[in-house]
Design an enzyme around this catalytic site. Structure first.
Site, PDB file in Angstrom:
ATOM      1  CG  LEU A 124      49.472  -9.522 -40.568  1.00  0.00           C
ATOM      2  CD1 LEU A 124      50.099  -9.641 -39.779  1.00  0.00           C
ATOM      3  CD2 LEU A 124      48.259 -10.458 -40.020  1.00  0.00           C
ATOM      4  CG  ASP A 125      53.232  -5.301 -43.067  1.00  0.00           C
ATOM      5  OD1 ASP A 125      53.415  -4.706 -42.150  1.00  0.00           O
ATOM      6  OD2 ASP A 125      54.671  -5.934 -43.632  1.00  0.00           O
TER       7      ASP A 125
END
Length: 327
Positions: free
Chosen positions: A42-43
């Protein structure tokens, strides 16, 4: 300690930092060393569901990577950045702002099987190097189109609005203007031009929401970038079972981490259980094939009582181990 810690990842934290936080919690709680891994990157600029696998659950992390995801995201129209999110530099701008009707009309084009080109600022490898490293070094990055599936895509009723033309991009290379903070919580008026819009999308593995946002904006005759990205579901895990880093720290200090640890089985809630006899469990643990299994073809979660033994594949009455668990 074998199971899942579901973090509600905050803004600015990377997935590997989430893994480190769980490792630290295990140490603080005196639980000893354990394998820890995440079930899907997840960025840092995204928030939401980040499954962290502990112990034998790490053997299921790859399966979690292959699972569907659900995201809420906001597109700000009129400005495109090189990273396709609020972190990058402006590379294009447009005075065109779509209406709600135009947005709704274009969404069916992005529902179902589609092809998309990933962002050049991504972790994909090009000739052995990460695409984002090449992009940051100023090298030309060309990524191949990939096929993904958008199972569902809709604009949220309380989508952001804003006033068209209020925040222009200022041209390529400009400093990105701050996102609007006065968006209305009511539905847009008919014919009103949208400065931004918020969506929810149920997508297959490999889907890049930043690319989806870019392509939606282009289809609307403008440009755009993502200003908000929140993962609300990853595989079987939702925000309902997610905890904050503060909660993680609290249970670690109280040595009650087991209270928030979901069982290994939670990562396989879409797979039927296959009860075993002690002899069958022993055979699977030795890697042997079980014959005469009265079950339809497919994957099963093999159990001896409440103890997970293996993830197995049944084909024509024979069960073979896909992943064995040392429990």
């Amino acid at each position: 300690m074998h199971g899942w810690v579901i973090l509600d990842k905050p803004l600015g934290l990377g997935s590997t930092q989430g893994v480190s936080a769980v490792k630290r919690a295990l140490r603080q709680g005196g639980y000893g060393k354990a394998k820890v891994g995440h079930g899907g990157t997840l960025d840092p600029l995204a928030t939401g569901v980040l499954p962290i696998a502990v112990g034998e659950a790490t053997k299921l992390a790859g399966r979690m990577l292959d699972s569907d995801k659900v995201y809420d995201f906001t597109i700000r129209f009129g400005v495109q950045t090189d990273t396709l999110d609020a972190e990058g530099a402006v590379i294009a701008d447009s005075d065109v702002r779509p209406t709600l009707a135009a947005v709704e009309a274009v969404l069916p084009r992005f529902t179902g099987p589609i092809a998309q080109v990933p962002p050049k600022y991504s972790a994909l490898k090009v000739d052995g190097a990460r695409a984002y490293d090449l992009a940051r070094a100023g090298e030309e990055v060309v990524l191949a189109s990939r096929d993904v599936v958008i199972h569902a895509l809709k604009i949220l009723p309380a989508t952001g609005r804003g006033i068209a033309g209020e925040a222009g991009g200022g041209g390529a290379g400009a400093v990105l203007p701050k996102p609007l903070h006065h968006a209305s919580h009511g539905p847009p008026r008919t014919g009103e031009e949208l400065e931004e819009a918020t969506f929810t999308a149920h997508v297959s593995k490999g889907t890049y929401i930043r690319s989806l946002a870019r392509d939606i904006a282009i289809a609307l005759g403008t440009v755009g970038h993502v200003t908000m990205l929140r993962r609300t579901k990853a595989g079987p895990f939702t925000l309902a079972g997610a905890i904050s880093l503060d909660k993680l720290d609290e249970v670690a200090k109280g040595r009650t981490l087991e209270q928030i640890l979901l069982p290994l089985r939670a990562g396989l809630d879409d797979i039927p259980a296959l009860p075993l006899s002690p002899d069958q469990a022993g055979a699977l643990r030795q890697g042997r094939v079980l014959v005469g299994i009265a079950a339809d073809d497919g994957q099963y979660f093999a159990l001896l009582g409440d103890i997970p033994v293996a993830l197995v594949e049944v084909i024509h009455g024979e069960a073979r181990v896909v992943r064995g668990f040392n429990l």
